[in-house]
Enzyme design. Structure first.
Site, short mmCIF file in Angstrom:
data_model
loop_
_atom_site.label_atom_id
_atom_site.label_comp_id
_atom_site.label_asym_id
_atom_site.label_seq_id
_atom_site.Cartn_x
_atom_site.Cartn_y
_atom_site.Cartn_z
N LYS A 11 -8.33 -1.03 -10.15
CA LYS A 11 -8.57 -0.24 -8.92
C LYS A 11 -7.57 0.91 -8.89
O LYS A 11 -6.50 0.81 -8.30
CB LYS A 11 -8.42 -1.14 -7.69
CG LYS A 11 -8.54 -0.40 -6.36
CD LYS A 11 -8.72 -1.34 -5.20
CE LYS A 11 -8.63 -0.60 -3.88
NZ LYS A 11 -9.05 -1.39 -2.72
N GLU A 30 -4.35 -2.89 -8.76
CA GLU A 30 -4.37 -1.60 -8.06
C GLU A 30 -3.03 -0.85 -8.18
O GLU A 30 -2.14 -1.03 -7.36
CB GLU A 30 -4.71 -1.81 -6.57
CG GLU A 30 -4.78 -0.49 -5.79
CD GLU A 30 -5.10 -0.66 -4.31
OE1 GLU A 30 -5.16 -1.82 -3.83
OE2 GLU A 30 -5.26 0.35 -3.63
P1 13P Z 1 -8.09 3.19 0.75
O1 13P Z 1 -9.50 3.27 0.22
O2 13P Z 1 -7.97 3.52 2.20
O3 13P Z 1 -7.11 3.89 -0.12
O4 13P Z 1 -7.68 1.67 0.69
C1 13P Z 1 -7.90 0.97 -0.47
C2 13P Z 1 -6.97 -0.15 -0.51
O5 13P Z 1 -7.37 -1.26 -0.72
C3 13P Z 1 -5.54 0.12 -0.31
O6 13P Z 1 -4.81 -0.91 -0.85
#
Ligand code: 13P
Length: 349
Positions: free
Chosen positions: A230, A188
């Site tokens: 992600k 991510e």
């Molecule tokens: P959000 O969808 O609120 O951005 O959170 C996703 C997430 O896993 C943040 O690390």
């Protein structure tokens, strides 16, 4: 050389690939419920809930015991505290999730910390001792993990290449360790939406970030077939005067991803990043109305799934059913978006 060639400790790559595919299968997405204690407490404070271990446990129990969650959600991302907690009747949350047909994931980074010599930029920490923590989490039932790097945008000044490089490096080392330990890494790298930057600037930065991440993944021998990306959607900064249409967001996002994400990656599960729930669903929907992409496109939302439910619950048992309905409503909207069947009319249902 990659993990595929060396296969250390007899890593079962086929099992990893199957887990990655299961996370993305069936037109479902992921429920991120892995807020750190501090973030969870801040969200609690905004709706008047006490910032206690017990309230965090009760909230996570509400989420995990939502009836029929599995119809829209393939896996849940927990935080260490939740991984070790249980329902009020003593059933461990990991067991609750698995009995509900949900794959268990665990956030294993220890947070984004100030990057030395680079004011306003952050590097995500948590590599020290990570192998041991991943092994312990696997033994407890986790089958995937998550690590989030954050990239701030400020005019043409930020992000710096130093910030891109350290975060990409950390993500790749985390991902290689995950695969070695039998966990699918959710990778991510989040370009933050705070600020007045334009859609074009977000696209430029997101492309640079992802290019850096995939360079590092190759260098560290990460198996692309056994991971999930992600990323943020490509959107304009929150305070940008010109906000793009849903179609412009879908086009910019897909153009950006096609330029840098190899087709070997099985899927891309977007974060919501603070977008309102209906807007995130609408944009996800538009992405599914475009010509087929080489990867599955899905969601891994925290706020865009949880926020209305949290406000309705407000810490009271008597609101549990209403809150669970609100969570399922957002989950169904996003499931519909994965088929290109979401519309604003669903919000009235
Ligand atoms: P959000 O969808 O609120 O951005 O959170 C996703 C997430 O896993 C943040 O690390």
């Amino acid at each position: 050389m990659s993990l595929r060639d060396v296969s250390p400790q007899g890593v079962n790559l086929q099992a990893l690939i199957e887990t990655a595919q299961a996370l993305l299968a069936g037109g479902k997405g992921l429920l991120a419920m892995d807020e750190s204690d501090g973030t969870c407490n801040r969200r609690f404070a905004s709706v008047g809930i006490a910032p206690t271990v017990e309230m965090r446990r009760a909230w996570r129990e509400l989420l995990l015991t939502t009836p029929d969650l599995r119809s829209c959600i393939s896996g849940v991302i927990l935080v260490d505290e939740t991984m070790r907690q249980a329902t009020s009747d003593g059933t461990p949350f990991v067991e609750v999730a698995r009995n509900a047909g949900l794959l268990v994931g665990i956030k294993v980074d220890t947070g984004a910390k100030a990057l030395a010599a680079h004011p306003a930029e952050k590097v995500t920490e948590g590599l020290d001792g990570l192998r041991g923590r991943l092994q312990a989490n696997f033994a407890m039932g986790a089958r995937f993990a998550k690590w989030r790097g954050v990239i701030a945008v400020e005019g043409e000044r930020l992000p710096t290449s130093a910030c891109l490089e350290v975060n990409a490096h950390a993500l790749a080392r985390y991902a290689a360790l995950c695969q070695e330990c039998g966990l699918v890494p959710i990778i991510e790298p989040e370009v933050l939406m705070d600020g007045p930057h334009t859609l074009a600037r977000c696209q430029f930065v997101t492309e640079a970030v992802l290019r850096s991440v995939f360079d590092q993944l190759a260098l560290q021998g990460v198996v692309l077939e056994a991971m999930v990306l992600k990323p943020n959607m490509v959107i304009a900064g929150l305070s940008c005067a010109v906000q793009p249409t849903v179609e412009q967001v879908a086009d910019a996002t897909l153009q950006c991803l096609r330029r840098v994400v190899p087709a070997a990656v099985p899927g891309i599960a977007f974060l919501s990043g603070g977008q309102a729930g209906p807007l995130a669903s609408d944009r996800l929907n538009a992405l599914h109305l475009r010509p087929a992409a080489p990867w599955r496109l899905s969601f891994s939302f925290a706020r865009a799934l949880q926020q209305p439910a949290l406000g309705l619950w407000a810490g009271s048992d008597s609101n549990t059913v209403a809150a669970q309905r609100a969570l399922m409503h957002r989950a169904r909207c996003n499931r519909a978006a994965l088929k290109g069947e979401y519309s604003a009319a669903m919000e009235g249902e």
